[in-house]
Design an enzyme around this catalytic site. Structure first.
Site, PDB file in Angstrom:
ATOM      1  N   ASP A 156       3.190  -1.488   0.219  1.00 48.38           N
ATOM      2  CA  ASP A 156       4.049  -0.304   0.050  1.00 48.38           C
ATOM      3  C   ASP A 156       5.086  -0.167   1.153  1.00 48.38           C
ATOM      4  O   ASP A 156       4.837  -0.426   2.318  1.00 48.38           O
ATOM      5  CB  ASP A 156       3.213   0.978  -0.016  1.00 48.38           C
ATOM      6  CG  ASP A 156       4.090   2.176  -0.372  1.00 48.38           C
ATOM      7  OD1 ASP A 156       4.929   2.043  -1.274  1.00 48.38           O
ATOM      8  OD2 ASP A 156       3.957   3.241   0.274  1.00 48.38           O
ATOM      9  N   ASP A 312       2.974  10.715  -1.763  1.00 50.79           N
ATOM     10  CA  ASP A 312       3.810   9.807  -0.970  1.00 50.79           C
ATOM     11  C   ASP A 312       4.315  10.528   0.288  1.00 50.79           C
ATOM     12  O   ASP A 312       5.489  10.400   0.655  1.00 50.79           O
ATOM     13  CB  ASP A 312       4.968   9.236  -1.805  1.00 50.79           C
ATOM     14  CG  ASP A 312       5.614   8.016  -1.133  1.00 50.79           C
ATOM     15  OD1 ASP A 312       5.079   7.525  -0.119  1.00 50.79           O
ATOM     16  OD2 ASP A 312       6.673   7.570  -1.623  1.00 50.79           O
TER      17      ASP A 312
HETATM   18 ZN   LIG Z   1       6.525   3.125  -1.809  1.00 53.49          ZN
HETATM   19 ZN   LIG Z   2       4.661   5.248   0.131  1.00 48.59          ZN
END
Ligand SMILES: [Zn+2]
Ligand SMILES: [Zn+2]
Length: 442
Positions: A156, A312
């Site tokens: 990520d 996130d």
């Molecule tokens: Zn990401």
């Molecule tokens: Zn992330």
């Protein structure tokens, strides 16, 4: 010690409960859930009668968080991150490996777990890097990372660099039955884009990132999951085309799951131009997209195609964000706004039931990561989120527990709040404004 909660609505989809139940917590476990439990069961310990409007749910789990430690402690530390998590109603978070150094070895994993233990608030589940240094070349030592406590794998911040590396990762992780979390983005289409490709970015002179940049990588990985039998979890889905790919994969029986962040089901790229033009708190990756995409995310949440709401949470310091739009880092904080946003925009208007929200924010993340939680079953750890459905909150960035304040929701008012958070039976957050009186911290 024992604590008996009386008078609350209990929403526990795994056990088919949504109604008035009492909950007895004994030490760190759920001991009984039933109607009209006698106060004598508390053995002289605390009996808590909850005011109307409060709801007891299995602890919420945020499976996509950036805690920034080690390496970027000026943005967030494990300690400030979990303080933010419990204030936001999360009993557990899974943290991304793009720290400095990268969490690609057991030493970093153990450091994160040690910091989490010292902070002693929310549970922390490290996610390991797919590739060494997240460079997209050599596979990290997946077995070693798993042994050290990693619950999933991802690069990520970036997509897994090549189809071959994604294939090998899916083959390898499938042996352990753990998911690969993919940040879907075709690098050649993203290039140096900083906003959703469309009329709004064009009007502001910002370079665009098309929605299909996401869908192309998602499609690649769904096909590879189908071929290998591995499990791919699509992170922070934002584009309608990606949702279509996920739906098709699911219909073929592919092990694909997906998450959506609150900003992608509430905001669009119209926010780039107004009320604050070029506000870098509207810059995240994937970017805020257009109405069609936002509405597709809502549709997927409503029809069951979306498995998880994850934040996130991406803290950045004020001086890092306070630069020209195209130079600012991507990302916003999310832990302390996710529950008010979700109650206000999904549950109160009747788009989804509270039970479905608990599935999205507790049951499904626990199942996907194979971690504890997701239910109030007798004998389960007493990880509990208590919601206050009616209290309105106005987001004030100065009051966020997170070390960083980069939120586009400053000044926004939502109906729905967090009343209290319990981890392993211990009260780790309680907001007196909800009228919860929880005695001595157990
Ligand atoms: Zn990401
Ligand atoms: Zn992330």
């Amino acid at each position: 010690m024992k604590r008996l909660f009386k008078g609350a609505r209990v929403v526990d989809p795994v056990n088919g409960r949504d109604g008035a139940f009492d909950v007895l917590v004994d030490g760190d476990r759920i001991a009984r859930v039933d109607r009209d439990l006698p106060a004598s069961l508390a053995d002289g310990s605390e009996v808590v009668t909850l005011p109307a409007g409060l709801v007891i749910c299995p602890g919420f789990i945020d499976m996509h968080v950036h805690l920034r430690e080690p390496g970027q402690e000026h943005k967030e530390t494990v300690a400030t991150g979990v303080a933010s998590a419990v204030a936001g109603g999360f009993t557990a978070v899974a943290c991304m490996p793009n720290t400095n150094p990268v969490n690609d070895n057991a030493g970093v994993t153990r450091l994160i777990l040690q910091k989490a233990q010292e902070a002693n608030l929310a549970r922390v589940y490290p996610i390991g890097a797919v590739s060494r240094g997240q460079k997209g070349e050599q596979l990290a030592d997946i077995a070693e990372l798993r042994e050290a406590g990693c619950v999933a794998f991802t690069d990520d911040g970036h997509p897994i660099a090549t189809a071959m590396l994604a294939r090998r990762t899916l083959e390898y992780t499938s042996m352990f039955g753990i998911p690969v979390i993919e940040h879907c983005e075709d690098p050649s289409l993203k290039a140096d884009g900083c906003a959703h490709e469309g009329p709004n970015a064009a009007a502001l002179g910002l370079k665009g990132i098309p929605g299909v940049a996401e869908a192309i990588t998602a499609s690649r990985d769904i096909l590879l999951a189908e071929m290998t039998g591995g499990h791919v979890h699509i992170a922070h889905m934002s584009a309608w085309t990606t949702l279509e790919a996920v739906r098709q994969g699911k219909s073929r029986g592919v092990k694909v799951t997906c998450e959506v962040a609150p900003h992608h089901f509430t905001l669009t790229d119209e926010l780039l131009g107004a009320p604050i033009p070029y506000d870098t708190n509207t810059k995240m990756n994937p970017p805020l997209r257009e109405t069609r995409d936002r509405d597709a995310m809502l549709a997927g949440i409503i029809d069951g195609s979306v498995d998880v709401i994850a934040t996130d949470h991406a803290p950045h310091a004020a001086d890092e964000k306070n630069v020209e739009f195209d130079r600012a880092p991507f990302g916003i904080v999310g832990l302390e706004t996710a529950i008010p946003i979700s109650l206000h925009t999904l549950v109160h208007p009747g788009l989804i039931t509270l039970s479905r929200l608990v599935e999205l924010m507790s049951v499904n993340p626990a199942r996907i990561l194979s971690v504890t939680g997701g239910s109030l079953s007798e004998g389960a750890p007493a990880d509990i989120t208590i919601l206050d459905l009616e209290r309105t909150v106005t987001i004030d960035r100065a009051r966020l527990r997170s070390k960083s304040k980069n939120t586009p929701y400053h000044g926004w008012t939502f109906r729905g709040a967090v009343a209290a958070t319990l981890v392993a039976g211990r009260v780790v957050f309680a907001d007196e404004a909800s009228g919860v009186s929880l005695g001595a911290r157990g």
